[in-house]
Design a protein around this motif. Structure first.
Motif, PDB file in Angstrom:
ATOM      1  N   SER A   1       9.018  -1.084   0.891  1.00 40.26           N
ATOM      2  CA  SER A   1       9.821  -0.012   0.287  1.00 40.26           C
ATOM      3  C   SER A   1       9.313   1.358   0.720  1.00 40.26           C
ATOM      4  O   SER A   1      10.105   2.270   1.019  1.00 40.26           O
TER       5      SER A   1
ATOM      6  N   THR B   1       6.244  -3.601  -2.087  1.00 42.04           N
ATOM      7  CA  THR B   1       6.005  -2.163  -2.247  1.00 42.04           C
ATOM      8  C   THR B   1       5.768  -1.504  -0.899  1.00 42.04           C
ATOM      9  O   THR B   1       6.285  -0.405  -0.628  1.00 42.04           O
TER      10      THR B   1
ATOM     11  N   ALA C   1       6.490   2.420  -5.545  1.00 38.01           N
ATOM     12  CA  ALA C   1       7.439   2.996  -4.590  1.00 38.01           C
ATOM     13  C   ALA C   1       8.362   3.991  -5.290  1.00 38.01           C
ATOM     14  O   ALA C   1       8.659   5.070  -4.745  1.00 38.01           O
TER      15      ALA C   1
ATOM     16  N   ARG D   1       4.194  -8.795  -4.649  1.00 37.83           N
ATOM     17  CA  ARG D   1       4.586  -7.486  -5.159  1.00 37.83           C
ATOM     18  C   ARG D   1       4.060  -6.381  -4.242  1.00 37.83           C
ATOM     19  O   ARG D   1       4.769  -5.402  -3.955  1.00 37.83           O
TER      20      ARG D   1
ATOM     21  N   ASP E   1       5.769   0.486 -10.705  1.00 35.01           N
ATOM     22  CA  ASP E   1       6.798   0.755  -9.705  1.00 35.01           C
ATOM     23  C   ASP E   1       6.295   1.880  -8.816  1.00 35.01           C
ATOM     24  O   ASP E   1       6.743   3.027  -8.913  1.00 35.01           O
TER      25      ASP E   1
ATOM     26  N   PHE F   1      -0.138  -0.718  -6.723  1.00 34.65           N
ATOM     27  CA  PHE F   1       0.891  -1.425  -5.968  1.00 34.65           C
ATOM     28  C   PHE F   1       1.470  -2.596  -6.754  1.00 34.65           C
ATOM     29  O   PHE F   1       2.666  -2.867  -6.694  1.00 34.65           O
TER      30      PHE F   1
END
Length: 633
Positions: free
Chosen positions: A520, A517, A481, A513, A479, A475
């Motif tokens: 998203s 995630t 997501a 972050r 990246d 996570f």
């Protein structure tokens, strides 16, 4: 600059005094004397010129700087000669210094330029001798070109005039001034050397001291360790080496900021210094690690007791504003001479013990035991093999059913990774997953599991959900997501069928972050569940910080609910917590009917465990193609 001043002072006074002596040594049939003010003016001019020449010769950003500096020096010597000759008064002489020829000026300038051209190579003895020789020739050339008067007055008594010194008096003055300049320069040099030595000692002290906690650092430890161990050996004492490794120190920095992290380290240092004996050596060894050496113990039992004392000090809560920070630490213990005879080996073994303590939950003392090196080498070797596992098709998937609590109906599967090593055979997940987490290999493994599981689920006959575990590292350090979106498009699995389980047993490094995630993933229709609830370090904080779609209670509570009233209370609380958040709770590890009945009564909606069947292979789950074939037949 300081060394230039001293060099110019000695050089100017020596050249000036030599010229005074040369003038006074002339044997003339007339009375003669020296004007002191004019002679001192010559000395000042000489100092200014020599300093300017030396300074210019050291300029590295000017082309031919040493040669230009030498020309300035040579002309200064010539001007000094003219001024000093003007101070020399001879009764009835036709000329007192005005007769220096142009060639003497040019020769002095050339010789000076040659002398200082060796400045860039002065570290070489040959260059130093050459520079000295040509500088000597420049001064000698001046002496040889001194004009000698041709006519003299017959009368004597010139010295009776006010302000004139005799040859002997002037020589004495010149030698005295030269000696004073040399003494001043020598004193200045000694003071400068002492200043540099004091600075060196200060820098050395700083290099051996941690700038934050003001404890000795590991370099100082290595410096004094041999003496500590030798003293303990001579006195027949046991020496304990205790390594404190703070658990979740990075999480403190992430949650509260580096300022609070520094405050925790300083507070820990003060606590140790104020509560341990002066005989005990305390140092900040590295980052969030403190090393404590006690060379005055009588037995190994005392070494263990000392480690317990250290643990009690390290566990003291630290007050920061309105917060009380609970500090957890893993403590490794090595004992001299049982575990080694030198500090390097003792620290290495204490560090291995601290790692072992951290790997089994942390916040405890772990003495070094024989075989830890082999275990560490085994882990390192396993991590190396694990990097190639995805490339060599050594990983596989099994699936565990997830069911409704009341009806037992199938609602989905959880994908679980398995590893069959080419030589060692099957490796248990509890053995290789922590290694993958610590080494970062979990990123590659997690990506493989996600794509392989989604590809399988896309072909299932029943459109049930798929749960895939993901590490906080995935996570926060990738990246994730974007990866999930790519996998869903590639495999054709609908987003609403995928559920990502974020394990809560591993500290989350980058909260911002991870939060982005999760949002998203939810926007694209993927659900996110909180896995291993109750097993981690800050379950309620994690649940409050992130918008989860489901809570998954750790199997340890389910499996002990029949015998442990605390486990039953925690399960009820977790289920009520899920209801208050408006999200379902799933309990894993259900293996008996009594466990299932308790969860029904408590209001738990979903369950997972061997009661509904063992793990199944992908080939054992009904596929769309099989279903179509049966329908067609």
């Amino acid at each position: 600059m300081i060394w230039l001043v001293w060099s110019a002072l000695i050089g100017a006074s020596a050249i000036w005094a030599a010229h005074i002596i040369a003038l006074a040594a002339m044997v003339l049939p007339a009375d003669e004397g020296f004007r002191l003010p004019t002679a001192l003016l010559a000395l000042a001019v000489t100092f200014a010129g020599v300093f300017a020449g030396f300074a210019l010769s050291t300029k590295r950003d000017i082309r031919l700087a040493p040669e230009f500096g030498g020309i300035v020096l040579g002309l200064t010597v010539a001007v000094m000669g003219m001024t000093t000759s003007a101070a020399h008064v001879i009764a009835g002489a036709d000329s007192n210094g005005a007769g220096f020829s142009l060639w003497s000026l040019l020769l002095s300038a050339c010789l000076g330029a040659i002398a200082l051209s060796f400045v860039p190579q002065l570290r070489s003895r040959r260059a130093l001798l050459s520079a000295t020789l040509f500088l000597f020739l420049a001064v000698v050339t001046l002496h040889l070109s001194m004009p000698v008067p041709e006519t003299f007055a017959s009368q004597l008594g010139l010295l009776s005039q006010a302000g004139l010194l005799s040859e002997g008096q002037m020589i004495s003055v010149a030698l005295l001034i030269c000696a004073l300049c040399a003494a001043l320069a020598a004193t200045g040099c000694e003071l400068e050397k002492e200043r540099k030595e004091a600075a060196r000692r200060a820098y050395q002290h700083l290099s051996l001291q941690d700038s934050l906690t003001h404890l000795p650092n590991r370099h100082y430890v290595q410096k004094v360790a041999a003496d500590l161990l030798k003293k303990a050996d001579q006195n027949g004492k046991i020496c304990s080496v205790v390594l404190i490794s703070l658990d979740q120190f990075k999480a403190i920095n992430d949650l509260h900021g580096y300022e609070v992290g520094d405050m925790v380290l300083c507070s820990m240092a003060e606590t140790l210094k104020n509560n341990l004996s002066e005989k005990v050596f305390i140092s900040r060894f590295y980052g969030d690690e403190f090393l404590i050496i006690n060379p005055a113990l009588n037995s190994e039992d005392e070494a263990v007791e000392f480690a317990r004392l250290v643990r009690s000090l390290a566990r003291r809560p630290i007050q920061w504003r309105s917060y009380r920070l609970s500090i957890r630490s893993s403590i490794g213990l090595a004992v001299f001479p049982r575990d080694g005879n030198d500090l390097t080996k003792l620290v290495q073994r204490a560090n291995l013990a601290a790692k072992q303590a951290k790997s089994i939950g942390g916040n405890l003392i772990q003495p070094y035991v024989t075989g830890m090196e082999e275990s560490n080498r085994w882990e390192t070797s396993l991590a190396s093999d694990l990097r190639n596992a995805t490339l060599e098709n050594q990983l596989s998937l099994v699936f565990q059913k997830q069911n409704l609590t009341k009806t037992g109906s199938l609602i989905g599967y959880e994908a679980l990774v398995r590893w069959r090593h080419a030589e060692k055979g099957p490796i248990a997940p509890e053995d290789f997953i922590p290694i993958a987490e610590r080494s970062g290999i979990i990123l590659d493994i997690g990506n493989w599991v996600l794509e392989a599981a989604c590809a399988e689920a896309a072909n299932w006959a029943e459109p049930v959900s798929l749960a895939v575990n993901a590490s906080p590292l995935q996570f926060s350090r990738s990246d994730f997501a974007g990866l999930v979106s790519t996998v869903l498009i590639k495999t054709g699995l609908p987003a609403e069928r995928l559920e990502i389980e974020l394990t809560e047993s591993t500290p989350i490094e980058d909260h911002e972050r991870v939060h982005e995630t999760i949002l998203s993933l939810r926007q694209m229709g993927v659900r996110v569940a909180m896995d291993d609830f109750g097993k981690g370090y800050s379950s309620l904080n994690t649940l409050q910080a992130f918008p989860f779609d489901k809570i998954k209670v750790d199997r340890a509570f389910t499996q002990s609910l029949e015998t442990n009233p605390h486990a039953r209370a925690i399960l009820r609380s977790a289920i009520l917590l899920g209801h208050s958040f408006g999200i379902p709770v799933i309990a894993e590890g259900v293996e008996t009917e009594r466990q299932l009945e308790f969860l029904k009564e408590a209001g738990c909606l979903q369950v997972q465990g061997f009661l509904f069947g063992k793990h199944v292979l992908a080939s054992q789950i009904k596929k769309k193609q099989d279903s179509l074939q049966k329908t067609g037949s």
